[in-house]
Every structure is written in C-alpha cells, then in structure tokens.
Scaffold this motif. Sequence first.
Motif, PDB file in Angstrom:
ATOM      1  N   SER A  13      11.767 -19.664 -10.496  1.00  0.00           N
ATOM      2  CA  SER A  13      12.272 -18.331 -10.126  1.00  0.00           C
ATOM      3  C   SER A  13      13.794 -18.348 -10.289  1.00  0.00           C
ATOM      4  O   SER A  13      14.464 -19.229  -9.733  1.00  0.00           O
ATOM      5  CB  SER A  13      11.914 -17.999  -8.677  1.00  0.00           C
ATOM      6  OG  SER A  13      12.697 -16.901  -8.236  1.00  0.00           O
ATOM      7  N   ARG A  41       9.003 -14.086  -8.183  1.00  0.00           N
ATOM      8  CA  ARG A  41       8.664 -13.464  -6.901  1.00  0.00           C
ATOM      9  C   ARG A  41       8.979 -11.983  -6.919  1.00  0.00           C
ATOM     10  O   ARG A  41      10.032 -11.567  -7.401  1.00  0.00           O
ATOM     11  CB  ARG A  41       9.488 -14.101  -5.773  1.00  0.00           C
ATOM     12  CG  ARG A  41       9.289 -15.589  -5.600  1.00  0.00           C
ATOM     13  CD  ARG A  41       9.759 -16.003  -4.202  1.00  0.00           C
ATOM     14  NE  ARG A  41      11.154 -15.687  -3.960  1.00  0.00           N
ATOM     15  CZ  ARG A  41      12.158 -16.506  -4.180  1.00  0.00           C
ATOM     16  NH1 ARG A  41      11.926 -17.704  -4.682  1.00  0.00           N
ATOM     17  NH2 ARG A  41      13.385 -16.150  -3.913  1.00  0.00           N
ATOM     18  N   ARG A  43       8.653  -8.217  -4.364  1.00  0.00           N
ATOM     19  CA  ARG A  43       8.867  -7.840  -2.969  1.00  0.00           C
ATOM     20  C   ARG A  43       7.608  -8.132  -2.164  1.00  0.00           C
ATOM     21  O   ARG A  43       6.509  -8.173  -2.695  1.00  0.00           O
ATOM     22  CB  ARG A  43       9.229  -6.358  -2.872  1.00  0.00           C
ATOM     23  CG  ARG A  43      10.560  -6.045  -3.553  1.00  0.00           C
ATOM     24  CD  ARG A  43      10.872  -4.555  -3.511  1.00  0.00           C
ATOM     25  NE  ARG A  43      11.227  -4.106  -2.181  1.00  0.00           N
ATOM     26  CZ  ARG A  43      10.731  -3.022  -1.604  1.00  0.00           C
ATOM     27  NH1 ARG A  43       9.859  -2.267  -2.226  1.00  0.00           N
ATOM     28  NH2 ARG A  43      11.123  -2.686  -0.390  1.00  0.00           N
ATOM     29  N   LYS A 108       5.626   1.686 -13.457  1.00  0.00           N
ATOM     30  CA  LYS A 108       6.746   0.793 -13.145  1.00  0.00           C
ATOM     31  C   LYS A 108       7.194   0.023 -14.389  1.00  0.00           C
ATOM     32  O   LYS A 108       6.391  -0.635 -15.037  1.00  0.00           O
ATOM     33  CB  LYS A 108       6.323  -0.172 -12.042  1.00  0.00           C
ATOM     34  CG  LYS A 108       7.451  -1.057 -11.549  1.00  0.00           C
ATOM     35  CD  LYS A 108       7.167  -1.516 -10.139  1.00  0.00           C
ATOM     36  CE  LYS A 108       8.019  -2.675  -9.713  1.00  0.00           C
ATOM     37  NZ  LYS A 108       7.867  -2.990  -8.295  1.00  0.00           N
TER      38      LYS A 108
HETATM   39  C1  BTN Z   1       9.501  -6.109  -7.177  1.00  0.00           C
HETATM   40  O1  BTN Z   1       8.571  -6.529  -6.444  1.00  0.00           O
HETATM   41  O2  BTN Z   1       9.455  -4.989  -7.656  1.00  0.00           O
HETATM   42  C2  BTN Z   1      10.696  -6.979  -7.453  1.00  0.00           C
HETATM   43  C3  BTN Z   1      10.501  -7.842  -8.641  1.00  0.00           C
HETATM   44  C4  BTN Z   1      11.692  -8.747  -8.933  1.00  0.00           C
HETATM   45  C5  BTN Z   1      11.418  -9.721 -10.049  1.00  0.00           C
HETATM   46  C6  BTN Z   1      12.656 -10.468 -10.471  1.00  0.00           C
HETATM   47  S1  BTN Z   1      12.433 -11.324 -11.990  1.00  0.00           S
HETATM   48  C7  BTN Z   1      13.954 -12.151 -11.765  1.00  0.00           C
HETATM   49  C8  BTN Z   1      14.037 -12.507 -10.293  1.00  0.00           C
HETATM   50  N1  BTN Z   1      13.383 -13.773 -10.036  1.00  0.00           N
HETATM   51  C9  BTN Z   1      12.304 -13.634  -9.250  1.00  0.00           C
HETATM   52  O3  BTN Z   1      11.573 -14.573  -8.889  1.00  0.00           O
HETATM   53  N2  BTN Z   1      12.141 -12.342  -8.923  1.00  0.00           N
HETATM   54  C10 BTN Z   1      13.183 -11.504  -9.497  1.00  0.00           C
END
Ligand code: BTN
Length: 247
Positions: A13, A41, A43, A108
């Motif tokens: 991540s 990850r 939300r 989305k």
């Molecule tokens: C959501 O749930 O809408 C938020 C998503 C966020 C994803 C980004 S990808 C780059 C960064 N690294 C992660 O593990 N998550 C965020």
Amino acid sequence: METRLIIVEEAESTQDLARDMAERGEPDGVAVMALHQTGGRGRYGRSWISPPGKNVALSLILRPALTPSEGVLLGLLSSIAAAAAIEDRGVPGVELRWPNDVMAQGRKIAGILLEARIHGPVLEYVIIGIGINVNTVSSDFPAELRPTVTSLLMCTGTEWDIEEIARSFLEQMEVLSRRVRSEGCGFIPGLWEHRWAHRGQTMRRDGIIGRAEGLDSDGALLLRTDDGRLLRITSGEPLPLGAYGPG
Ligand code: BTN
C-alpha cells in the motif's frame, strides 16, 4: 507547495510507504506512486483493487499549517483536484459524492483515503491516498463492483498514461494548496459544491433521512429532515434513496 513524484514498481500500500517517509521527515509535497499495488486499502477497511500498470495508486504527503479539523477539508480538496484532472481528459459527467468520491456518469472513477498524524492540537502531516481508475475495464473488477465503477478508458475509449494522470492530479493539488496557503480553507466547501452530485436530493445514512442542503464550513454534510431539523453528517457514506450500496 511543489510536488515531487517517486515511482516504485510494487508496494503493498502506498499509504504505508508514504507514512514511513513522512515519519523519516520527508517534506510537504512528496508523493509515491506504485505501478503495482498489491494490498491497497479503501475507506472503512475495504480493499482497493488496482490491477498492475492500469490505475493510479498514489499517496501524497502534506504538512499544512492547519488545525486537525481543518485537515479534513484536504480530502474534499483532493477530490476537487482529481475531478479536474479527470475532466481535462474529456471524461463527461464528472461529479463528487460526499465526502471524497469522484464519479463519472454516476459511477466511481476515483477514491480518496485520508490518513493523518495528529499530536495534541497539531496536525503533523496528512497522507492523501488516491486511486484513479485509468485503463481498467469492467472485467478487472469483482462482479459485485462492476455496476458501480468506471475508468478513464471506459469513459473515453482511449488508453491513458498513468504517470501523466498522476502528474496532472499533483499539478491541480499544487494550485489548490497555494490557494489554501494564501486565503485559508474557507473556499473549499463552496468549490466542492459546484461539482456535487446530490444537492437537493433526499439522502440516507443509516437511520437518518434528509434533503441534502450543502456543506458546513468544516466539510460536514448538512441534511434537512422532514420536520425541519438540520443535521450534520461527519462520517459514513450517505447515499440517495434507492441508490446502489458503497462502491
Ligand atoms: C476509497 O475507499 O474510496 C479510497 C480508496 C483509496 C485508494 C488509494 S490507492 C493509493 C493509496 N494506497 C492505498 O492503499 N489506498 C490509497
């Protein structure tokens, strides 16, 4: 703020990479993007799907001179920046869904995860994590997400350079962050509302139902109930009545 983009081949991540970098003292404006993110990850503990080489998965370190509650507005700010970068590629129907989702034609196209280190009254840093669906097609996503997601490729019929999209998002962030530095955060809710998908619609979050009136100065969503009360929503994922679940 000036941004600097670091690109790595693979990361579990980028949020963790950026947090480690921030802890080591990397300055405001450093961003890390992974070409392949294996454990992205989203939300509320959800996972974020990002097939190798197809999407932007990027985390940006910000060290703003703001209070922790103002820091929340940076999520809204980032979604405005992402919407502009996506719209500039000719994607039609780009809108925002509270708090930070970027939608195109009702699906989305980008999501933002905001993580912060707060020490007492001080906001030490914020990590803005952004995922933008760029060259993904429907079959890249699990079946249950397919009705609710889209990508730049699906919207425009063209493949895009993910580094170019990432840099375009960072440029938009530079412009908006300069504005925050010079005039504070007061403009953010109004600018966000310009692109809001659900103004005036009846929305539900858990048991609460009300008409979406606007954003409060701290970014809270204001819902007017049938009996005239104005409720502040500060968490969760309110959706218009009858809409799909979170995506
Ligand atoms: C959501 O749930 O809408 C938020 C998503 C966020 C994803 C980004 S990808 C780059 C960064 N690294 C992660 O593990 N998550 C965020």
